[in-house]
Scaffold this active site. Sequence first.
Site, mmCIF file in Angstrom:
data_model
loop_
_atom_site.group_PDB
_atom_site.id
_atom_site.type_symbol
_atom_site.label_atom_id
_atom_site.label_comp_id
_atom_site.label_asym_id
_atom_site.label_seq_id
_atom_site.Cartn_x
_atom_site.Cartn_y
_atom_site.Cartn_z
ATOM 1 N N ASN A 157 -5.559 2.198 -12.711
ATOM 2 C CA ASN A 157 -4.654 1.383 -12.381
ATOM 3 C C ASN A 157 -3.466 1.991 -12.446
ATOM 4 O OD1 ASN A 157 -3.542 -1.105 -11.315
ATOM 5 N ND2 ASN A 157 -3.016 -1.651 -13.355
ATOM 6 N N GLY A 186 0.860 -1.310 -0.006
ATOM 7 C CA GLY A 186 0.132 0.091 0.113
ATOM 8 C C GLY A 186 0.863 1.171 -0.041
ATOM 9 N N ILE A 232 -7.279 -10.088 -11.021
ATOM 10 C CA ILE A 232 -7.956 -9.529 -12.309
ATOM 11 C C ILE A 232 -9.470 -9.181 -12.107
ATOM 12 C CG2 ILE A 232 -8.397 -9.952 -14.424
ATOM 13 C CD1 ILE A 232 -5.916 -11.432 -14.791
ATOM 14 N N LEU A 233 -10.008 -8.263 -12.252
ATOM 15 C CA LEU A 233 -11.535 -7.696 -12.187
ATOM 16 C C LEU A 233 -12.165 -8.337 -13.511
ATOM 17 C CD1 LEU A 233 -11.112 -4.025 -10.986
ATOM 18 C CD2 LEU A 233 -11.836 -6.129 -9.521
ATOM 19 N N ASN A 239 1.565 2.866 -2.646
ATOM 20 C CA ASN A 239 0.790 4.053 -3.640
ATOM 21 C C ASN A 239 -0.494 4.581 -2.720
ATOM 22 O OD1 ASN A 239 1.876 4.422 -6.107
ATOM 23 N ND2 ASN A 239 2.249 2.007 -6.073
ATOM 24 N N SER A 261 2.977 3.663 -15.433
ATOM 25 C CA SER A 261 1.862 4.139 -16.249
ATOM 26 C C SER A 261 0.600 4.129 -15.117
ATOM 27 C CB SER A 261 1.974 3.185 -17.461
ATOM 28 O OG SER A 261 2.781 3.091 -18.204
ATOM 29 N N LEU A 303 -6.271 -6.963 -19.898
ATOM 30 C CA LEU A 303 -5.423 -6.605 -18.720
ATOM 31 C C LEU A 303 -4.252 -5.548 -19.488
ATOM 32 C CD1 LEU A 303 -4.268 -7.602 -16.295
ATOM 33 C CD2 LEU A 303 -2.822 -9.231 -17.329
ATOM 34 N N ASP A 304 -3.960 -4.547 -18.456
ATOM 35 C CA ASP A 304 -3.160 -3.473 -18.594
ATOM 36 C C ASP A 304 -3.130 -2.763 -19.886
ATOM 37 O OD1 ASP A 304 -2.132 -4.126 -15.794
ATOM 38 O OD2 ASP A 304 -0.721 -5.616 -16.822
ATOM 39 N N HIS A 332 0.386 0.665 -13.133
ATOM 40 C CA HIS A 332 1.399 -0.647 -13.570
ATOM 41 C C HIS A 332 2.634 -0.183 -13.684
ATOM 42 C CE1 HIS A 332 1.742 -4.506 -15.628
ATOM 43 N NE2 HIS A 332 2.637 -3.679 -16.462
ATOM 44 N N THR A 349 -9.747 -1.372 -18.476
ATOM 45 C CA THR A 349 -10.749 -1.837 -19.509
ATOM 46 C C THR A 349 -10.733 -3.455 -19.434
ATOM 47 O OG1 THR A 349 -9.134 -1.923 -21.174
ATOM 48 C CG2 THR A 349 -10.397 0.076 -21.088
#
Length: 203
Positions: A111, A16, A96-97, A18, A140, A148-149, A113, A145
């Site tokens: 997100n 955590g 992964i959502l 970030n 980044s 992924l990434d 990355h 969406t």
Amino acid sequence: MPGQTFKLVVLISGNGSNLQSIIDHIQAGTLDARIMAVISNRADAFGLERARAAGIEALTMDPAEYSSACGFDHDLAKTVSRYQPRLIVLAGYMRILGADFVDRFEGKIVNIHPSLLPKYKGLNTHQRAIDAGDSEHGASVHYVTCELDDGPIIIQQRVEISPQDTAATLQKKVHQAEHRIYPIAIQRIVTGEVNFNRIKTES
Ligand code: GRF
């Protein structure tokens, strides 16, 4: 919108750092938002302690208690919705959502990355950048969406890779970059300078 609190829900899985940077920027007045809740998929995530120390509601939702990823995501969406966030911030959320979740909150999930996307999607980005002989790496912030990434990029920061760098030293540099750009990216969304639909059209 002036006078309206820009509500965030932050999803984490681990340290955590970030999250801490976002908390610090809110407290310093450089990010006009409020974290309504921090949700972790792991009970031992240190980020939960960071949240509690800042007086933020912190909860764990354990995927092991669900028979399917779909069921977990469904409950996660319900829990997140209770806080009526304008933005869902993934800060080291290592699950992964599913598409249903992402569709439901389209344009409202961001997100961070650890790579200069579109390079190095997925894991072990630091070692992969070193192995490829790259001279630069970075971080980044992007909208999420279903791929992924892969969503529209909001902001990136480069860091130099020196010949002495290991995955660990490079990770440290990238983390510093992350802590700088994530609050900036969120603030640009708060002010309306960045908007998912506009970014989507432009890209
Ligand atoms: C960061 O490197 C972020 O880019 C990635 O997971 C890491 C989380 O670190 N998605 P922390 O939990 O914020 O310290």
